[in-house]
Design an enzyme around this catalytic site. Structure first.
Site, PDB file in Angstrom:
ATOM      1  CG  ASP A  11      -2.075   0.956   1.092  1.00  0.00           C
ATOM      2  OD1 ASP A  11      -2.365   1.391  -0.035  1.00  0.00           O
ATOM      3  OD2 ASP A  11      -2.695   1.296   2.123  1.00  0.00           O
ATOM      4  CG  ASN A  59      -7.820  -1.863  -5.380  1.00  0.00           C
ATOM      5  OD1 ASN A  59      -6.905  -2.675  -5.191  1.00  0.00           O
ATOM      6  ND2 ASN A  59      -8.088  -0.902  -4.494  1.00  0.00           N
TER       7      ASN A  59
HETATM    8  C1  IPE Z   1      -5.500  -2.663  -0.353  1.00  0.00           C
HETATM    9  O1  IPE Z   1      -5.163  -1.342  -0.477  1.00  0.00           O
HETATM   10  C2  IPE Z   1      -5.417  -3.323  -1.700  1.00  0.00           C
HETATM   11  C3  IPE Z   1      -4.086  -3.506  -2.247  1.00  0.00           C
HETATM   12  C4  IPE Z   1      -2.954  -3.169  -1.687  1.00  0.00           C
HETATM   13  C5  IPE Z   1      -4.054  -4.135  -3.544  1.00  0.00           C
HETATM   14  P1  IPE Z   1      -6.242  -0.182  -0.669  1.00  0.00           P
HETATM   15  O2  IPE Z   1      -5.473   1.069  -0.807  1.00  0.00           O
HETATM   16  O3  IPE Z   1      -7.157  -0.537  -1.770  1.00  0.00           O
HETATM   17  O4  IPE Z   1      -7.041  -0.243   0.706  1.00  0.00           O
HETATM   18  P2  IPE Z   1      -7.924   0.886   1.425  1.00  0.00           P
HETATM   19  O5  IPE Z   1      -8.923   1.368   0.429  1.00  0.00           O
HETATM   20  O6  IPE Z   1      -6.989   1.967   1.849  1.00  0.00           O
HETATM   21  O7  IPE Z   1      -8.533   0.179   2.596  1.00  0.00           O
HETATM   22  C1  IPE Z   2      -1.398   0.337  -3.424  1.00  0.00           C
HETATM   23  O1  IPE Z   2      -1.219   1.692  -3.442  1.00  0.00           O
HETATM   24  C2  IPE Z   2      -1.647  -0.231  -4.797  1.00  0.00           C
HETATM   25  C3  IPE Z   2      -3.017  -0.706  -4.998  1.00  0.00           C
HETATM   26  C4  IPE Z   2      -4.005  -0.627  -4.185  1.00  0.00           C
HETATM   27  C5  IPE Z   2      -3.284  -1.305  -6.298  1.00  0.00           C
HETATM   28  P1  IPE Z   2      -2.439   2.707  -3.449  1.00  0.00           P
HETATM   29  O2  IPE Z   2      -2.801   2.996  -4.862  1.00  0.00           O
HETATM   30  O3  IPE Z   2      -3.550   2.202  -2.614  1.00  0.00           O
HETATM   31  O4  IPE Z   2      -1.772   3.978  -2.810  1.00  0.00           O
HETATM   32  P2  IPE Z   2      -2.439   4.968  -1.766  1.00  0.00           P
HETATM   33  O5  IPE Z   2      -2.933   4.134  -0.628  1.00  0.00           O
HETATM   34  O6  IPE Z   2      -3.537   5.679  -2.478  1.00  0.00           O
HETATM   35  O7  IPE Z   2      -1.327   5.855  -1.351  1.00  0.00           O
HETATM   36 MG    MG Z   3      -4.055   2.436  -0.656  1.00  0.00          MG
END
Ligand code: IPE
Ligand code: IPE
Ligand code: MG
Length: 238
Positions: A11, A59
């Site tokens: 994340d 996502n």
């Molecule tokens: C969890 O991260 C999913 C992945 C790392 C693929 P998100 O960024 O989607 O989670 P939330 O929305 O902050 O809970």
């Molecule tokens: C994790 O990084 C990747 C996926 C969830 C695919 P994020 O895209 O969630 O990054 P933040 O949490 O918005 O910084």
């Molecule tokens: Mg995230």
């Protein structure tokens, strides 16, 4: 003790990019580089199973352009890295719902699994279009279908049997779950399998995760006492 299975919620790509004045997709690209390094480091450190959360079933609610970027990066990762993973003896497995993925992605995922099926050095599990609630519901439906068909009765259903219907059938439960970016939640990741996992939350964003961060998480894990509902080793010795 070293964990046999480490699972990572990768994340913070977006925030990493925003902090540098870059578009989110630059963060995702840097995230793929971090993933490459993580697989290498895990192998070097003797981790047998590595699961990475790459795209959740939730996502899809992101802007379409970001979803497209993420799909493109998965394609790129498999096309570019599969040969090297195979050469290094890595077995690749994918968990998540594949049904509604684009055709070319489905075949890339299948190709990755088939090519590496006999490899034994290390296991890389990619959670893609994965959501634990969705996985559990699909498992329940498959059990229900077998009960309806008269293949099993409700009494035949037990914990192991249920676990074997999940996408992770045959994969040991994670010992350690790491989440980067400072968030402290599971976000629908491995809800069933995480029953006795240890959690380590790291402040760094995923693109900044390297061997040093992995070693820190392993050291934290090593200092924990796991009890599995029993008493601690010290009490047991009394
Ligand atoms: C969890 O991260 C999913 C992945 C790392 C693929 P998100 O960024 O989607 O989670 P939330 O929305 O902050 O809970
Ligand atoms: C994790 O990084 C990747 C996926 C969830 C695919 P994020 O895209 O969630 O990054 P933040 O949490 O918005 O910084
Ligand atoms: Mg995230």
């Amino acid at each position: 003790m070293k964990p046999a299975h480490v699972a990572i919620i990768m994340d913070g790509n977006g925030r990493w990019a925003e902090a540098r004045g870059l578009p989110r997709r630059a963060g995702h690209r840097a995230g793929v580089e971090a993933l490459r390094k993580a697989v290498r480091s895990a192998g070097e450190l003797g981790i047998n199973w590595l699961t990475v959360y790459a795209f959740s079933s939730e996502n899809w609610s992101r802007p379409r352009s970001e979803v497209n970027d993420l799909m493109g990066l998965l394609r790129l990762f498999i096309r570019r890295d599969l040969a090297e993973l195979h050469q290094n003896g890595v077995r690749v497995r994918i968990i998540g719902d594949r049904e509604n993925l684009e055709k070319d992605i489905k075949s890339l995922l299948l190709e990755a699994e088939n090519l590496t099926a006999e490899n034994t050095s290390m296991n890389l599990v990619i959670a893609f279009n994965y959501g634990a609630r969705d996985e559990i519901v699909r498992a329940a439906k498959s059990l229900f279908a077998d009960v309806q068909a008269g293949k099993i009765t409700a009494d035949d259903i037990d914990i192991d049997g249920f676990g074997n219907r999940l996408d992770t059938a045959g994969i040991p439960d994670p010992d350690l779950i790491i989440r980067t970016s400072g968030e402290q939640r599971l976000s629908n990741f491995l809800l069933w399998q995480a029953a006795y996992a240890e959690f380590v939350f790291l402040p760094c964003h995923w693109p900044d995760f390297g061997r040093c961060e992995l070693e820190t998480a392993l050291a934290t894990f090593n200092a924990r006492e796991r009890r599995f509902g029993g008493v601690g080793a010290r009490e047991a010795a009394l």
